[in-house]
Design a protein around this motif. Structure first.
Motif, PDB file in Angstrom:
ATOM      1  N   LEU A   1       0.831  -1.200   0.000  1.00 62.63           N
ATOM      2  CA  LEU A   1       0.000   0.000   0.000  1.00 62.63           C
ATOM      3  C   LEU A   1       0.868   1.253   0.000  1.00 62.63           C
ATOM      4  N   GLY A   2       1.962   1.230   0.756  1.00 58.78           N
ATOM      5  CA  GLY A   2       2.870   2.372   0.803  1.00 58.78           C
ATOM      6  C   GLY A   2       3.722   2.517  -0.437  1.00 58.78           C
ATOM      7  N   LEU A   3       3.950   1.394  -1.131  1.00 58.69           N
ATOM      8  CA  LEU A   3       4.709   1.435  -2.383  1.00 58.69           C
ATOM      9  C   LEU A   3       3.870   2.005  -3.518  1.00 58.69           C
ATOM     10  N   TYR A   4       2.602   1.596  -3.566  1.00 57.51           N
ATOM     11  CA  TYR A   4       1.766   1.913  -4.717  1.00 57.51           C
ATOM     12  C   TYR A   4       0.808   3.081  -4.505  1.00 57.51           C
ATOM     13  N   THR A   5       0.807   3.682  -3.314  1.00 60.76           N
ATOM     14  CA  THR A   5       0.018   4.899  -3.101  1.00 60.76           C
ATOM     15  C   THR A   5       0.918   5.978  -2.524  1.00 60.76           C
ATOM     16  N   ALA A   6       0.598   7.228  -2.829  1.00 56.70           N
ATOM     17  CA  ALA A   6       1.468   8.342  -2.438  1.00 56.70           C
ATOM     18  C   ALA A   6       0.940   9.126  -1.255  1.00 56.70           C
ATOM     19  N   ASP A   7      -0.335   8.928  -0.901  1.00 55.84           N
ATOM     20  CA  ASP A   7      -0.918   9.711   0.183  1.00 55.84           C
ATOM     21  C   ASP A   7      -2.168   9.000   0.690  1.00 55.84           C
ATOM     22  N   THR A   8      -2.864   9.628   1.623  1.00 59.44           N
ATOM     23  CA  THR A   8      -4.031   8.985   2.237  1.00 59.44           C
ATOM     24  C   THR A   8      -5.348   9.346   1.552  1.00 59.44           C
ATOM     25  N   SER A   9      -5.281   9.910   0.355  1.00 58.09           N
ATOM     26  CA  SER A   9      -6.510  10.286  -0.364  1.00 58.09           C
ATOM     27  C   SER A   9      -7.034   9.168  -1.247  1.00 58.09           C
ATOM     28  N   THR A  10      -6.294   8.054  -1.345  1.00 58.06           N
ATOM     29  CA  THR A  10      -6.654   6.999  -2.287  1.00 58.06           C
ATOM     30  C   THR A  10      -6.838   5.664  -1.559  1.00 58.06           C
ATOM     31  N   PRO A  11      -7.863   5.543  -0.735  1.00 57.54           N
ATOM     32  CA  PRO A  11      -8.113   4.273  -0.060  1.00 57.54           C
ATOM     33  C   PRO A  11      -8.596   3.208  -1.037  1.00 57.54           C
ATOM     34  N   ILE A  12      -8.340   1.964  -0.682  1.00 56.13           N
ATOM     35  CA  ILE A  12      -8.889   0.833  -1.435  1.00 56.13           C
ATOM     36  C   ILE A  12     -10.141   0.356  -0.712  1.00 56.13           C
ATOM     37  N   ARG A  13     -11.242   0.264  -1.459  1.00 58.34           N
ATOM     38  CA  ARG A  13     -12.534  -0.135  -0.894  1.00 58.34           C
ATOM     39  C   ARG A  13     -13.095  -1.306  -1.707  1.00 58.34           C
ATOM     40  N   ALA A  14     -14.252  -1.780  -1.300  1.00 53.65           N
ATOM     41  CA  ALA A  14     -14.830  -2.955  -1.944  1.00 53.65           C
ATOM     42  C   ALA A  14     -15.040  -2.757  -3.444  1.00 53.65           C
ATOM     43  N   GLY A  15     -15.443  -1.585  -3.874  1.00 55.88           N
ATOM     44  CA  GLY A  15     -15.728  -1.366  -5.289  1.00 55.88           C
ATOM     45  C   GLY A  15     -14.701  -0.522  -6.020  1.00 55.88           C
ATOM     46  N   THR A  16     -13.541  -0.301  -5.403  1.00 55.16           N
ATOM     47  CA  THR A  16     -12.561   0.614  -6.002  1.00 55.16           C
ATOM     48  C   THR A  16     -12.118   0.147  -7.383  1.00 55.16           C
ATOM     49  N   TRP A  17     -11.740  -1.113  -7.511  1.00 61.44           N
ATOM     50  CA  TRP A  17     -11.245  -1.589  -8.802  1.00 61.44           C
ATOM     51  C   TRP A  17     -12.311  -1.434  -9.886  1.00 61.44           C
ATOM     52  N   GLU A  18     -13.533  -1.821  -9.599  1.00 63.41           N
ATOM     53  CA  GLU A  18     -14.595  -1.735 -10.599  1.00 63.41           C
ATOM     54  C   GLU A  18     -14.816  -0.285 -11.040  1.00 63.41           C
ATOM     55  N   ALA A  19     -14.751   0.651 -10.099  1.00 62.68           N
ATOM     56  CA  ALA A  19     -14.964   2.061 -10.429  1.00 62.68           C
ATOM     57  C   ALA A  19     -13.844   2.604 -11.296  1.00 62.68           C
ATOM     58  N   ILE A  20     -12.597   2.333 -10.915  1.00 57.17           N
ATOM     59  CA  ILE A  20     -11.487   2.901 -11.685  1.00 57.17           C
ATOM     60  C   ILE A  20     -11.331   2.202 -13.033  1.00 57.17           C
ATOM     61  N   TYR A  21     -11.664   0.927 -13.101  1.00 57.95           N
ATOM     62  CA  TYR A  21     -11.635   0.216 -14.380  1.00 57.95           C
ATOM     63  C   TYR A  21     -12.712   0.773 -15.307  1.00 57.95           C
ATOM     64  N   GLY A  22     -13.905   0.977 -14.781  1.00 64.56           N
ATOM     65  CA  GLY A  22     -14.970   1.559 -15.598  1.00 64.56           C
ATOM     66  C   GLY A  22     -14.624   2.950 -16.080  1.00 64.56           C
ATOM     67  N   SER A  23     -13.985   3.739 -15.221  1.00 71.01           N
ATOM     68  CA  SER A  23     -13.567   5.083 -15.596  1.00 71.01           C
ATOM     69  C   SER A  23     -12.566   5.037 -16.745  1.00 71.01           C
ATOM     70  N   ALA A  24     -11.631   4.100 -16.681  1.00 70.65           N
ATOM     71  CA  ALA A  24     -10.649   3.958 -17.762  1.00 70.65           C
ATOM     72  C   ALA A  24     -11.312   3.521 -19.062  1.00 70.65           C
ATOM     73  N   GLN A  25     -12.322   2.649 -18.968  1.00 69.04           N
ATOM     74  CA  GLN A  25     -13.040   2.237 -20.180  1.00 69.04           C
ATOM     75  C   GLN A  25     -13.736   3.432 -20.832  1.00 69.04           C
ATOM     76  N   ALA A  26     -14.284   4.322 -19.994  1.00 69.03           N
ATOM     77  CA  ALA A  26     -14.917   5.524 -20.537  1.00 69.03           C
ATOM     78  C   ALA A  26     -13.910   6.380 -21.295  1.00 69.03           C
ATOM     79  N   ALA A  27     -12.695   6.483 -20.775  1.00 69.79           N
ATOM     80  CA  ALA A  27     -11.660   7.277 -21.438  1.00 69.79           C
ATOM     81  C   ALA A  27     -11.299   6.696 -22.796  1.00 69.79           C
ATOM     82  N   VAL A  28     -11.149   5.383 -22.849  1.00 73.62           N
ATOM     83  CA  VAL A  28     -10.784   4.736 -24.121  1.00 73.62           C
ATOM     84  C   VAL A  28     -11.915   4.875 -25.132  1.00 73.62           C
ATOM     85  N   CYS A  29     -13.138   4.631 -24.702  1.00 68.66           N
ATOM     86  CA  CYS A  29     -14.272   4.723 -25.630  1.00 68.66           C
ATOM     87  C   CYS A  29     -14.470   6.149 -26.138  1.00 68.66           C
ATOM     88  N   ALA A  30     -14.250   7.144 -25.271  1.00 72.79           N
ATOM     89  CA  ALA A  30     -14.347   8.535 -25.716  1.00 72.79           C
ATOM     90  C   ALA A  30     -13.235   8.868 -26.706  1.00 72.79           C
TER      91      ALA A  30
END
Length: 342
Positions: free
Chosen positions: A108-137
């Motif tokens: 967690l300390g290696l891959y995050t830079a601060d305390t604003s980016t917690p990992i939660r139950a749906g974090t991966w699904e949200a950020i993956y969906g966000s990236a898909q929106a970027a590619v499709c746009a």
């Protein structure tokens, strides 16, 4: 304009954020997505749900180990013992720390830079969906001239192997690299968020095929603090392909728009085949954490100027936090861009 979004954006919804010594309501909540989506729809824009185009465009700009960590971290949380709704660490890597740890707390300390980016139950699904929106746009922009990606969580503070500043996957960089590969030519990125796009800069800093230009509040006493200065121009083959335009706090429309026009001049000089706009609405005079005092009319004027480039343009949502003005600023930008392209 076509508005590309993904409903999984709401699955990451952090509650609190430690800011300047106090716990406050997290500025980057799922309500941002709902507010911006509904405003765009009600203004008559076409909503398009992003399809799943896979992870290749994500891995084109992000480290595979980092992506695997984001995807798997919540499922591996049991290693930490009993946890609540999210996992965080207070132990962050510094540049001189050169060994990769094995345990979850260290990772967690290696891959995050601060305390604003917690990992939660749906974090991966949200950020993956966000990236898909970027590619499709990005695909729609290349086919039709322009499109808007309602990416949430945002992305421009994410480096190739690090989350920070509310950002996990760098949607702006993902869209830019996707367009570069699709066109076979150079691409430009203009970031007009109130905060410097440090992750985007880091991803492309040694490359000459993606020009990165960021217009942002002076970082000397403002996030991200350690990057965003005018003397950061790129390195190696990328020397001259990064441009930072810090703006004095409280600048208002005139100074900010002058910087945006300066950024557009830099883009024109490099003759890119496509453009990505990192649209941060937190430059607004009403934003709860912004400092640049830009008005709704200022955003509309910036949109007209950017549209004037004539380039295929993917507009990617970055910052802009909960306030009454937020949806109105988005609509003003989109409508002005559309009008300038007709």
């Amino acid at each position: 304009m076509q508005i590309v979004h993904h409903p999984d954006s709401v699955r990451h919804d952090p509650a609190q954020y430690f800011r300047r010594g106090s716990l406050i309501a997290h500025p980057e909540q799922a309500a941002r997505y709902i507010l911006l989506r509904d405003a765009a729809r009600d203004a008559g824009h076409d909503l398009v749900e992003a399809s799943d185009v896979g992870g290749a465009s994500i891995l084109a700009v992000h480290d595979a180990g980092y992506v695997a960590f984001l995807r798997e971290a919540w499922e591996l949380r049991g290693e930490l013992g009993e946890v609540g709704d999210e996992i965080l660490t207070g132990h962050f890597a510094r540049p001189q720390m050169h060994r990769q740890p094995e345990g979850m707390l260290g990772l967690l300390g290696l891959y995050t830079a601060d305390t604003s980016t917690p990992i939660r139950a749906g974090t991966w699904e949200a950020i993956y969906g966000s990236a898909q929106a970027a590619v499709c746009a990005a695909e729609l922009a290349l086919a039709q001239g322009h499109a808007y990606a309602l990416c949430r969580p945002p992305g421009h503070h994410a480096y190739a192997n690090s989350a920070g500043g509310f950002c996990y996957l760098n949607n702006t960089a993902i869209a830019g690299e996707h367009m570069r590969r699709a066109t076979g030519g150079p691409v430009a990125i203009i970031d007009i968020d109130v905060h410097h796009g440090n992750g985007t800069q880091g991803i492309f800093y040694a490359r000459d095929d993606v020009l990165t230009v960021s217009v942002h509040a002076d970082p000397a006493n403002y996030f991200p603090f350690f990057a965003g200065y005018a003397d950061e121009i790129g390195t190696g083959e990328g020397a001259g392909f990064n441009r930072n335009i810090p703006v004095v706090h409280g600048a208002g429309d005139a100074l900010w728009l002058a910087a945006v026009r300066d950024a557009l001049a830099a883009v024109a000089g490099h003759r890119p085949t496509a453009l990505v706009v990192a649209l941060g609405l937190d430059a607004s005079q009403d934003d709860p954490i912004g400092v640049l005092q830009v008005t709704r009319e200022g955003f509309a004027t910036a949109a007209e100027a950017i549209a004037g480039s004539g380039l295929p343009t993917a507009i990617v949502q970055e910052g802009g936090y909960l306030c009454e003005a937020l949806p109105h600023n988005l609509v003003a930008f989109l409508e002005a861009f559309d009008a300038a392209r007709k």
